[in-house]
Design a protein around this motif. Sequence first.
Motif, mmCIF file in Angstrom:
data_model
loop_
_atom_site.group_PDB
_atom_site.id
_atom_site.type_symbol
_atom_site.label_atom_id
_atom_site.label_comp_id
_atom_site.label_asym_id
_atom_site.label_seq_id
_atom_site.Cartn_x
_atom_site.Cartn_y
_atom_site.Cartn_z
ATOM 1 N N CYS A 1 -50.942 -40.677 43.602
ATOM 2 C CA CYS A 1 -50.486 -39.495 44.695
ATOM 3 C C CYS A 1 -51.090 -37.752 43.770
ATOM 4 C CB CYS A 1 -48.939 -39.398 45.107
ATOM 5 S SG CYS A 1 -47.998 -40.408 45.618
ATOM 6 N N GLY A 2 -51.595 -38.336 42.589
ATOM 7 C CA GLY A 2 -51.825 -37.422 41.853
ATOM 8 C C GLY A 2 -50.852 -36.279 41.010
ATOM 9 N N ALA A 3 -50.180 -37.249 40.808
ATOM 10 C CA ALA A 3 -48.390 -36.799 40.353
ATOM 11 C C ALA A 3 -49.132 -36.997 39.087
ATOM 12 C CB ALA A 3 -47.440 -37.074 40.620
ATOM 13 N N PRO A 4 -49.060 -35.934 37.406
ATOM 14 C CA PRO A 4 -48.934 -36.232 36.393
ATOM 15 C C PRO A 4 -47.591 -36.816 36.112
ATOM 16 C CG PRO A 4 -49.329 -33.700 36.663
ATOM 17 C CD PRO A 4 -49.243 -34.021 38.028
ATOM 18 N N VAL A 5 -47.767 -37.097 34.936
ATOM 19 C CA VAL A 5 -46.891 -38.471 33.576
ATOM 20 C C VAL A 5 -46.664 -38.321 32.951
ATOM 21 C CG1 VAL A 5 -46.373 -41.033 34.177
ATOM 22 C CG2 VAL A 5 -47.247 -40.092 36.029
ATOM 23 N N ILE A 6 -45.719 -37.952 32.164
ATOM 24 C CA ILE A 6 -45.195 -38.546 30.869
ATOM 25 C C ILE A 6 -44.362 -39.602 30.582
ATOM 26 C CG2 ILE A 6 -43.912 -37.218 28.970
ATOM 27 C CD1 ILE A 6 -44.306 -35.424 32.303
ATOM 28 N N SER A 7 -44.954 -40.708 29.422
ATOM 29 C CA SER A 7 -44.127 -41.786 29.329
ATOM 30 C C SER A 7 -44.488 -42.338 28.618
ATOM 31 C CB SER A 7 -44.644 -42.790 30.350
ATOM 32 O OG SER A 7 -44.305 -44.433 29.931
ATOM 33 N N THR A 8 -43.402 -43.142 27.898
ATOM 34 C CA THR A 8 -43.396 -44.091 26.088
ATOM 35 C C THR A 8 -44.406 -44.746 26.447
ATOM 36 O OG1 THR A 8 -42.300 -45.641 26.941
ATOM 37 C CG2 THR A 8 -41.290 -43.592 26.183
ATOM 38 N N ARG A 9 -44.892 -45.016 25.269
ATOM 39 C CA ARG A 9 -46.488 -46.291 24.971
ATOM 40 C C ARG A 9 -45.770 -47.568 25.667
ATOM 41 N NH1 ARG A 9 -47.232 -42.666 21.276
ATOM 42 N NH2 ARG A 9 -49.402 -42.180 20.540
ATOM 43 N N LEU A 10 -44.366 -47.755 25.825
ATOM 44 C CA LEU A 10 -43.926 -49.083 26.366
ATOM 45 C C LEU A 10 -44.019 -49.114 27.662
ATOM 46 C CD1 LEU A 10 -43.023 -51.944 25.979
ATOM 47 C CD2 LEU A 10 -40.277 -50.807 26.001
ATOM 48 N N PHE B 1 -41.243 -36.584 23.756
ATOM 49 C CA PHE B 1 -41.074 -36.384 25.071
ATOM 50 C C PHE B 1 -40.660 -34.937 25.916
ATOM 51 C CE2 PHE B 1 -39.854 -38.564 29.018
ATOM 52 C CZ PHE B 1 -40.844 -39.234 29.418
ATOM 53 N N ALA B 2 -40.102 -34.679 25.169
ATOM 54 C CA ALA B 2 -39.461 -32.809 25.487
ATOM 55 C C ALA B 2 -40.557 -32.334 26.316
ATOM 56 C CB ALA B 2 -38.122 -32.787 25.022
ATOM 57 N N LYS B 3 -41.348 -32.100 25.351
ATOM 58 C CA LYS B 3 -42.293 -30.662 24.534
ATOM 59 C C LYS B 3 -43.449 -31.601 25.623
ATOM 60 C CE LYS B 3 -41.423 -29.749 19.690
ATOM 61 N NZ LYS B 3 -42.359 -29.363 18.501
ATOM 62 N N ALA B 4 -43.714 -33.035 25.736
ATOM 63 C CA ALA B 4 -44.603 -32.752 27.080
ATOM 64 C C ALA B 4 -44.146 -32.960 28.218
ATOM 65 C CB ALA B 4 -44.935 -34.211 26.699
ATOM 66 N N ALA B 5 -43.183 -33.174 28.829
ATOM 67 C CA ALA B 5 -42.451 -32.552 29.720
ATOM 68 C C ALA B 5 -42.789 -31.270 29.923
ATOM 69 C CB ALA B 5 -41.323 -33.285 29.787
ATOM 70 N N ILE B 6 -41.955 -30.481 28.947
ATOM 71 C CA ILE B 6 -42.560 -28.731 29.323
ATOM 72 C C ILE B 6 -44.144 -28.644 29.576
ATOM 73 C CG2 ILE B 6 -42.204 -26.546 27.745
ATOM 74 C CD1 ILE B 6 -40.004 -28.020 26.622
ATOM 75 N N SER B 7 -44.607 -29.500 28.909
ATOM 76 C CA SER B 7 -46.261 -28.621 28.556
ATOM 77 C C SER B 7 -46.704 -28.964 30.126
ATOM 78 C CB SER B 7 -47.195 -29.043 27.740
ATOM 79 O OG SER B 7 -47.465 -30.792 28.499
ATOM 80 N N THR B 8 -45.753 -29.944 30.881
ATOM 81 C CA THR B 8 -46.791 -30.060 32.437
ATOM 82 C C THR B 8 -45.998 -28.607 33.028
ATOM 83 O OG1 THR B 8 -45.000 -31.324 33.003
ATOM 84 C CG2 THR B 8 -47.176 -32.532 32.090
ATOM 85 N N ILE B 9 -45.060 -28.531 32.975
ATOM 86 C CA ILE B 9 -44.853 -26.912 33.273
ATOM 87 C C ILE B 9 -45.182 -26.109 33.240
ATOM 88 C CG2 ILE B 9 -42.508 -25.662 33.703
ATOM 89 C CD1 ILE B 9 -40.940 -28.067 33.541
ATOM 90 N N GLU B 10 -45.513 -25.783 31.850
ATOM 91 C CA GLU B 10 -46.108 -24.585 31.398
ATOM 92 C C GLU B 10 -47.641 -24.647 31.110
ATOM 93 O OE1 GLU B 10 -45.037 -24.370 27.902
ATOM 94 O OE2 GLU B 10 -42.879 -22.923 28.556
ATOM 95 N N ASN B 11 -48.295 -25.310 31.070
ATOM 96 C CA ASN B 11 -50.017 -25.170 31.660
ATOM 97 C C ASN B 11 -50.761 -26.065 33.268
ATOM 98 O OD1 ASN B 11 -52.993 -26.342 31.038
ATOM 99 N ND2 ASN B 11 -51.887 -26.767 28.755
ATOM 100 N N GLU B 12 -51.390 -25.080 33.968
ATOM 101 C CA GLU B 12 -51.635 -25.293 34.510
ATOM 102 C C GLU B 12 -53.176 -26.087 34.728
ATOM 103 O OE1 GLU B 12 -50.749 -24.528 38.424
ATOM 104 O OE2 GLU B 12 -48.829 -23.478 37.790
#
Length: 444
Positions: free
Chosen positions: A41-50, A72-83
């Motif tokens: 669906c073209g949705a960016p994903v934040i995940s653990t390596r597992l 993990f939190a910083k990665a999630a925030i980056s998807t909100i701030e970084n178009e």
Amino acid sequence: GVEVVGEVPELASYYRRHRALVAPIRAGSGTRLKILEAFACGAPVISTRLGAEGIDCRHEHHLLLADEPTAFAKAAISTIENEALCETLSENCRRLVEEKYTWEASAAKQLAGYEELLGGQVISSRSRSSPDSRNVPVDVELPLRSMITPLNGDAEEPEVDISVVIPTYNGGDRLHECLSAISRQQTARSVEVICVDSGSSAQDLETLKQFGVQVISIDKSEFDHGLTRDLGAEAARGEVLVFLNQDAVATDENWLSELTEPLLAGSEYAAVQGAIRELPEVEDRFYWNSCGDRFYFTRESDRWIERFFGIGFSTVNAAIRRRVWQEIPFGQAPIMEDKLWQRQAVEKGASILYQEDAAVFHSHDYDLGTLLRRCQSEGFGWSFLGERYSLLDMTRDMLQPRMYADLGRGLRQRQIRSGAELFFPVLRPLALYWGNHWSRGVKH
């Protein structure tokens, strides 16, 4: 601030309407279907390596990986701030699924394994297509022995292995790229290129001369999608006929081999359909793409896909056994010569193999005028084939929620650049209906 929606009938609309999917998996096993669904669906994903274990993906290219809570939190925030990051992840993860994780790709690998275990015997399959597939055929194998034997006992053997047939008219830089990619193909087979030209510019004629192709010249008024390709095929000497658009560019140097070897190796397939991919440069293509289920979201495409075992045959990138073409030429067709041929071939028991690795880049960008003409012409083409697109079809297609969720995402990410892209979910059904019921020909 967490919204719990409970049980829902389907998930695609939820993936598409949200900024990203978080999969903070710290324990467990199994297949990570939620990540693949989000990718599709073209949705960016934040995940653990597992969480992403077993998926052929790369950090910061297809998704973001982090194992520690703060990271993990910083990665999630980056998807909100970084178009720009979101756009890159969305495009790359979607392409990964299209290339490696569709039902078609998975089924082809499994069938190949079965055939190897059975000593090369051909396996028949009428696989159902993925609900999100469009213009991507399923591997379908049916008997065709009568169509791959010579039409008569003393028929001449082809003088070359492969003939590439390309209708040309003012192709410009894309034509040069197309022919250049053909010249770089790695194959031990003998190859010829035949271009049926409808009055191109002096620059294009020089390009054709530069690459040493055989040119058949016709007047622009004589062009017909079916008859023009038949004219090129009649001049061809190859055992396999490859039909290609002038703006379709091979993605790698093995394209021609991947496309033709199943036919040259003695299988019972009548034709091979190669993959058609969007250009990797987002700025060079229409927001809704020009192939696949985002562009062909309307019901007439669904019906065709269902009726023909998931196959959407396209001469943008396809190969046909010459002896099969001799029995079933394209014939007169102002548009959709490939679908006309497909129907006739399948009715005679033909088989078409989908080759994911035999891929070309082929994209368009549209303004309002070219979009309306394109969709009206499609509507006329379906009418030419006897397929009706009703008022009810049009109304239902104009009200598809997933299209407006996708539109909203494009607006939020500032990817909608034109009126054609903004009004596409409404304009395509309207133009299809008009073309299907009122057009008297192809719109140029």
